[in-house]
Scaffold this motif. Structure first.
Motif, PDB file in Angstrom:
ATOM      1  N   PHE A 145      49.931  30.989  42.206  1.00 37.13           N
ATOM      2  CA  PHE A 145      49.067  31.467  43.398  1.00 37.13           C
ATOM      3  C   PHE A 145      48.310  32.565  43.126  1.00 37.13           C
ATOM      4  CE2 PHE A 145      49.238  34.236  47.144  1.00 37.13           C
ATOM      5  CZ  PHE A 145      48.610  33.353  48.062  1.00 37.13           C
ATOM      6  N   MET A 146      49.304  33.703  42.551  1.00 34.40           N
ATOM      7  CA  MET A 146      48.682  34.975  42.246  1.00 34.40           C
ATOM      8  C   MET A 146      47.682  35.173  41.165  1.00 34.40           C
ATOM      9  SD  MET A 146      50.112  37.415  44.151  1.00 34.40           S
ATOM     10  CE  MET A 146      49.991  38.862  43.289  1.00 34.40           C
ATOM     11  N   ARG A 147      47.858  34.092  40.117  1.00 33.26           N
ATOM     12  CA  ARG A 147      46.952  33.948  39.219  1.00 33.26           C
ATOM     13  C   ARG A 147      45.479  33.528  39.890  1.00 33.26           C
ATOM     14  NH1 ARG A 147      50.737  31.943  35.652  1.00 33.26           N
ATOM     15  NH2 ARG A 147      50.315  29.911  36.093  1.00 33.26           N
ATOM     16  N   PHE A 148      45.539  32.554  40.741  1.00 32.64           N
ATOM     17  CA  PHE A 148      44.226  32.305  41.733  1.00 32.64           C
ATOM     18  C   PHE A 148      43.837  33.267  42.235  1.00 32.64           C
ATOM     19  CE2 PHE A 148      42.795  30.069  45.631  1.00 32.64           C
ATOM     20  CZ  PHE A 148      41.857  29.440  45.054  1.00 32.64           C
ATOM     21  N   GLN A 149      44.598  34.077  42.869  1.00 38.98           N
ATOM     22  CA  GLN A 149      43.885  35.464  43.823  1.00 38.98           C
ATOM     23  C   GLN A 149      43.470  36.231  43.097  1.00 38.98           C
ATOM     24  OE1 GLN A 149      44.063  35.009  47.064  1.00 38.98           O
ATOM     25  NE2 GLN A 149      45.315  33.061  47.240  1.00 38.98           N
ATOM     26  N   ILE A 150      43.916  36.643  42.069  1.00 41.04           N
ATOM     27  CA  ILE A 150      43.384  37.601  41.368  1.00 41.04           C
ATOM     28  C   ILE A 150      42.211  37.334  40.554  1.00 41.04           C
ATOM     29  CG2 ILE A 150      43.769  38.779  39.059  1.00 41.04           C
ATOM     30  CD1 ILE A 150      46.890  38.951  39.816  1.00 41.04           C
ATOM     31  N   ARG A 151      42.233  35.915  40.281  1.00 39.93           N
ATOM     32  CA  ARG A 151      40.748  35.181  39.696  1.00 39.93           C
ATOM     33  C   ARG A 151      39.882  35.500  40.584  1.00 39.93           C
ATOM     34  NH1 ARG A 151      38.486  29.889  39.348  1.00 39.93           N
ATOM     35  NH2 ARG A 151      37.453  29.504  37.273  1.00 39.93           N
ATOM     36  N   ARG A 152      40.056  35.357  41.739  1.00 44.22           N
ATOM     37  CA  ARG A 152      39.179  35.299  42.895  1.00 44.22           C
ATOM     38  C   ARG A 152      38.584  36.926  43.071  1.00 44.22           C
ATOM     39  NH1 ARG A 152      41.525  33.411  48.104  1.00 44.22           N
ATOM     40  NH2 ARG A 152      40.108  31.623  48.046  1.00 44.22           N
ATOM     41  N   ALA A 153      39.485  37.751  43.190  1.00 42.27           N
ATOM     42  CA  ALA A 153      39.278  39.193  43.487  1.00 42.27           C
ATOM     43  C   ALA A 153      38.404  39.711  42.081  1.00 42.27           C
ATOM     44  CB  ALA A 153      40.811  39.978  43.428  1.00 42.27           C
ATOM     45  N   ARG A 154      38.828  39.237  41.027  1.00 41.18           N
ATOM     46  CA  ARG A 154      38.115  39.821  39.990  1.00 41.18           C
ATOM     47  C   ARG A 154      36.515  39.043  40.007  1.00 41.18           C
ATOM     48  NH1 ARG A 154      42.503  39.031  35.826  1.00 41.18           N
ATOM     49  NH2 ARG A 154      43.413  41.142  35.460  1.00 41.18           N
ATOM     50  N   GLN A 155      36.326  37.999  40.344  1.00 40.34           N
ATOM     51  CA  GLN A 155      34.852  37.349  40.423  1.00 40.34           C
ATOM     52  C   GLN A 155      34.393  38.131  41.580  1.00 40.34           C
ATOM     53  OE1 GLN A 155      34.739  33.103  40.344  1.00 40.34           O
ATOM     54  NE2 GLN A 155      32.554  33.441  41.205  1.00 40.34           N
ATOM     55  N   LEU A 156      34.847  38.569  42.472  1.00 44.81           N
ATOM     56  CA  LEU A 156      34.186  39.469  43.631  1.00 44.81           C
ATOM     57  C   LEU A 156      33.744  40.729  43.071  1.00 44.81           C
ATOM     58  CD1 LEU A 156      36.178  38.468  46.564  1.00 44.81           C
ATOM     59  CD2 LEU A 156      33.705  38.024  46.447  1.00 44.81           C
ATOM     60  N   TYR A 157      34.777  41.369  42.104  1.00 45.19           N
ATOM     61  CA  TYR A 157      34.324  42.655  41.584  1.00 45.19           C
ATOM     62  C   TYR A 157      33.043  42.557  40.637  1.00 45.19           C
ATOM     63  CZ  TYR A 157      38.566  45.346  42.909  1.00 45.19           C
ATOM     64  OH  TYR A 157      39.680  46.069  43.861  1.00 45.19           O
ATOM     65  N   ALA A 158      33.137  41.391  40.053  1.00 45.58           N
ATOM     66  CA  ALA A 158      31.882  41.265  39.047  1.00 45.58           C
ATOM     67  C   ALA A 158      30.663  41.074  39.546  1.00 45.58           C
ATOM     68  CB  ALA A 158      32.304  40.062  38.025  1.00 45.58           C
ATOM     69  N   GLU A 159      30.910  40.248  40.504  1.00 42.71           N
ATOM     70  CA  GLU A 159      29.473  39.863  41.570  1.00 42.71           C
ATOM     71  C   GLU A 159      29.179  41.096  42.353  1.00 42.71           C
ATOM     72  OE1 GLU A 159      30.337  36.551  43.974  1.00 42.71           O
ATOM     73  OE2 GLU A 159      30.656  35.217  42.311  1.00 42.71           O
ATOM     74  N   ALA A 160      30.042  42.265  42.801  1.00 45.53           N
ATOM     75  CA  ALA A 160      29.812  43.381  43.477  1.00 45.53           C
ATOM     76  C   ALA A 160      29.491  44.554  42.570  1.00 45.53           C
ATOM     77  CB  ALA A 160      30.713  43.946  44.050  1.00 45.53           C
ATOM     78  N   LEU A 161      29.554  44.716  41.322  1.00 41.08           N
ATOM     79  CA  LEU A 161      29.392  45.794  40.555  1.00 41.08           C
ATOM     80  C   LEU A 161      27.967  46.057  39.967  1.00 41.08           C
ATOM     81  CD1 LEU A 161      32.657  46.054  38.372  1.00 41.08           C
ATOM     82  CD2 LEU A 161      31.606  47.861  39.870  1.00 41.08           C
ATOM     83  N   PRO A 162      27.230  44.879  39.992  1.00 38.85           N
ATOM     84  CA  PRO A 162      25.544  44.984  39.773  1.00 38.85           C
ATOM     85  C   PRO A 162      25.059  45.799  40.700  1.00 38.85           C
ATOM     86  CG  PRO A 162      26.507  42.953  39.166  1.00 38.85           C
ATOM     87  CD  PRO A 162      27.460  43.539  39.842  1.00 38.85           C
ATOM     88  N   GLY A 163      25.502  46.017  41.709  1.00 38.84           N
ATOM     89  CA  GLY A 163      25.096  46.908  42.884  1.00 38.84           C
ATOM     90  C   GLY A 163      25.218  48.348  42.771  1.00 38.84           C
TER      91      GLY A 163
END
Length: 352
Positions: A239-257
């Protein structure tokens, strides 16, 4: 089941509407005249609040020029006081919250309210839409009515209220390239709040709240009794791997901004994002045990990472994240409860 199937575009669209509504229905922020002699004291008070409660934000905001630094810490203090009135105030809570809402949104707050005074001056100086502040107050006070969230979509809207609004207001302080920067700020806010949520599960549970999406807990054959017991097993790790994966994806999608922000603010915002994202690494390194310890990064680790963050911000390398893999862990798969898959290259979703 791929991660993306659990994150429909609909939640992003809803949050974009909220952000644009705030811009389209903004009211005028008037300059502070009364109490200007108290402003230096007010900003110093906000800096002290920031330093006491968030070493990461204090460090990151210290990378800004003076005027922006004072404004960023006034923003943090506004958020901190708003949050504490919900989490820590006991006596006359609703009355105190209403009074704070009125004073913190006023163009000319009473001079005895130092945080509201600095915040009013900041809003006027940087033309911060008051509606964003209202949305944050709505999000924070929603904790008085909602202690559970069924879906990630519902949780994302909460994250927008308490975190994305902060990023949207911060953009006005550091400067930004028009409305195309808004989706990035929204996603960064959601990523930061998800990091908070994963770090603070035990603390929130002790306060009667659970921010983990209930349907996703069930997906991994977990329920509230597992949270109460502080269970750490293959279900929780998956469960935590899944949640962390989502959070990291959001960071990666946000940082180009970051590249769409004013030059003086890129380093500070990138530092806040990357230093906070490192908390996810700490959670992993301690076997996803957020029940018996609070995940954190040390001052030495932060100082070690800052030069690389500075270089990435200065050279706009965050734009290149679009073409890089978001994570090294592959897609989600399902397995039975009796025979869990523990291979490192799989997400185990126990079922019934």
């Amino acid at each position: 089941m791929a991660l993306e199937t659990l994150e429909p575009v609909v939640w992003e669209t809803r949050l974009l509407r909220l952000a644009h509504h705030a811009l389209d229905h903004d009211s005028i922020n008037e300059p502070v005249y009364d109490g200007r002699e108290h402003l230096a004291q007010a900003y110093a008070h906000c800096a002290a609040i920031t330093k006491q409660h968030s070493r990461t934000f204090y460090l990151a905001s210290g990378l800004l020029p003076k005027a922006q630094r004072r404004a960023a810490r006034a923003l943090y203090a506004f958020c901190r006081v708003s949050d504490d009135l919900v989490d820590k105030e006991i006596n006359n809570q609703h009355q105190r919250i209403l009074q704070w809402r009125q004073e913190s949104l006023a163009n000319h707050p009473p001079i005895y309210n130092l945080v509201a005074l600095a915040w009013a001056d900041t809003r006027a100086n940087f033309n911060i839409p008051r509606r964003y502040a209202e949305q944050l107050l709505d999000g924070v006070t929603s904790d008085l009515m909602h202690a559970r969230y069924e879906t990630f979509s519902e949780l994302a809207q909460y994250c927008y209220g308490v975190a994305s609004t902060v990023g949207l207001m911060a953009m006005h302080i550091v400067g930004y390239e028009g409305s195309r920067a808004i989706p990035y700020a929204i996603k960064l806010g959601v990523a930061l709040q998800l990091t908070n949520i994963l770090r603070d599960v035990q603390e929130d549970w002790a306060n009667g709240r659970l921010y983990l999406p209930l349907e996703e807990l069930r997906m991994f054959n977990l329920d509230e009794s597992d949270i109460a017991a502080g269970t750490i097993d293959h279900r929780w790790r998956a469960f935590m791997r899944f949640q962390i994966r989502r959070a990291r994806q959001l960071y990666a999608e946000a940082l180009p901004g970051v590249a769409m922000l004013g030059r003086s603010g890129r380093f500070a915002i990138a530092a806040a994002a990357e230093l906070y994202r490192a908390i996810l690494d700490d959670i992993e390194e301690h076997d996803y045990d957020i029940f018996n310890r609070r995940a954190y990064t040390t001052k030495q680790e932060k100082l070690r990472d800052l030069p690389g963050i500075w270089w990435r911000a200065k050279t706009n390398q965050y734009l290149n994240l679009v073409d890089e893999p978001v994570h090294t862990q592959p897609a989600l798969v399902a397995c039975s409860h009796d025979a869990p898959l523990e291979a490192e290259n799989l997400y185990a979703v126990p079922q019934g």
